[in-house]
Write a protein that holds these residues in place. Sequence first.
Motif, mmCIF file in Angstrom:
data_model
loop_
_atom_site.group_PDB
_atom_site.id
_atom_site.type_symbol
_atom_site.label_atom_id
_atom_site.label_comp_id
_atom_site.label_asym_id
_atom_site.label_seq_id
_atom_site.Cartn_x
_atom_site.Cartn_y
_atom_site.Cartn_z
ATOM 1 N N LYS A 195 0.902 -1.417 0.030
ATOM 2 C CA LYS A 195 -0.032 -0.093 -0.075
ATOM 3 C C LYS A 195 0.852 1.329 0.045
ATOM 4 O O LYS A 195 1.510 1.555 1.147
ATOM 5 C CB LYS A 195 -0.841 0.119 1.162
ATOM 6 N N LEU A 196 0.912 1.871 -1.122
ATOM 7 C CA LEU A 196 1.585 3.070 -1.181
ATOM 8 C C LEU A 196 1.211 4.247 -0.359
ATOM 9 O O LEU A 196 2.072 4.845 0.385
ATOM 10 C CB LEU A 196 1.719 3.848 -2.755
ATOM 11 N N THR A 197 -0.096 4.400 0.034
ATOM 12 C CA THR A 197 -0.172 5.431 0.975
ATOM 13 C C THR A 197 0.075 4.917 2.170
ATOM 14 O O THR A 197 0.330 6.026 3.030
ATOM 15 C CB THR A 197 -1.852 5.598 0.870
ATOM 16 N N ALA A 198 0.294 3.696 2.848
ATOM 17 C CA ALA A 198 0.644 3.447 3.852
ATOM 18 C C ALA A 198 2.057 3.679 4.315
ATOM 19 O O ALA A 198 2.430 4.474 5.289
ATOM 20 C CB ALA A 198 0.237 1.905 4.373
ATOM 21 N N ILE A 199 2.840 3.350 3.398
ATOM 22 C CA ILE A 199 4.269 3.514 3.627
ATOM 23 C C ILE A 199 4.822 5.190 3.429
ATOM 24 O O ILE A 199 5.531 5.569 4.311
ATOM 25 C CB ILE A 199 5.371 2.842 2.648
ATOM 26 N N ARG A 200 3.954 5.750 2.583
ATOM 27 C CA ARG A 200 4.134 7.207 2.520
ATOM 28 C C ARG A 200 3.670 8.024 3.784
ATOM 29 O O ARG A 200 4.643 8.711 4.416
ATOM 30 C CB ARG A 200 3.300 7.832 1.369
ATOM 31 N N ASP A 201 2.509 7.645 4.295
ATOM 32 C CA ASP A 201 1.914 8.237 5.401
ATOM 33 C C ASP A 201 2.898 7.818 6.756
ATOM 34 O O ASP A 201 3.082 8.687 7.541
ATOM 35 C CB ASP A 201 0.523 7.812 5.774
ATOM 36 N N LEU A 202 3.482 6.653 6.863
ATOM 37 C CA LEU A 202 4.433 6.617 7.914
ATOM 38 C C LEU A 202 5.616 7.016 7.847
ATOM 39 O O LEU A 202 6.264 7.597 8.797
ATOM 40 C CB LEU A 202 4.716 4.766 7.925
ATOM 41 N N LEU A 203 6.234 7.224 6.467
ATOM 42 C CA LEU A 203 7.495 7.796 6.543
ATOM 43 C C LEU A 203 7.301 9.329 6.602
ATOM 44 O O LEU A 203 8.335 9.938 7.210
ATOM 45 C CB LEU A 203 7.974 7.454 5.052
#
Length: 345
Positions: A195-203
């Motif tokens: 999930k691109l949005t997940a790793i983006r939001d986490l980072l």
Amino acid sequence: MDESTKRLLQRLIRRIPTQMLRTTLDKWGRLTGGQLHSMDFTQSKWALTEKLLAICEENKFAVKHITELEMIYIIDNPNQGMWYAFQLMDPEDDAHSVELTQFKEQFKSHLRELIRHVSVKMKKHTDEAVWIRIAWGDTFSRPNHMKPTYVVHSLQTPYVFVTSLTSKQKPLLSQALVLSTRYQAIKDANLSGRKLTAIRDLLMRQYHQVFPTRYPTPLAENNPAVSNQHIEREQAESAANRLQAACEAFGGGMLPQLQSAVYKLETKFRDHSNKTMTEREEPFRCVVKFASTNLLESLRHCASSGIASTPVTPLLSSIPLKGKNYFVITDNGPGPSSQMRQPQK
């Protein structure tokens, strides 16, 4: 259209769910109203593919038009394949002043200096992120549009997200990114997921973080379980403390949907009852993987419900704290891997 372009279109239409096809074609904007009206979206996918092939041949579309359609679909549906995060390092003085037009020109120029046959298409998304589609060739072969690499980068951040990149292509992409963004280096952020949005939001810390407080207020569970009032009263303080500790470790509210976390152990084996292993000079090596449809939510629930002890071990709280889900644990302590992981083949 040549045969390779037809195959690209056929594969793309097979990937797009039928219920999304009309919307995707509307966004593409390459078909006339009459051509769209002539398509019966209740037909089978095979019939729709044949009809669209005929229309595209009639319009004399080339590969650039088909890749444009593919980008529209991928941008709207990015959770396909494995995404890897990278971080640009050591910005130059003018790094934050790089604008989109300048970045586009320099990225394409630098990449084409490194590899003769390459096709690059860029599109700016509504969230200000730049999406890059790269079809790679080599000295003797034309770009392979059937196996493109996708890159997502927001110009005002040092983070880059990549999918479908081989180890051979990685140094070429890295050099082009470093030169065009005015940074001096790029490193693996040790964070990946589907999930691109997940790793983006986490980072980027784009989720509800809960910070320690001297006077914690009990945080309400999203779905509190019905329980005996007397037992609940007796355990209220410890339950509130567990929930507070869990939210401090993993965040409150909706959490980024990571699917896994990997810990690679390279430590000395310690067990006095097993001298054979203990006396080995080489470190003990193994890999531990946690997996879930929403790993952070699962870990938070384990801590708040008492299944896992609190305070939460740094081995787990380091996932949101450091924005990573790949760690190498040595006798010096846990930390991110110093080695670059092999990207997806």
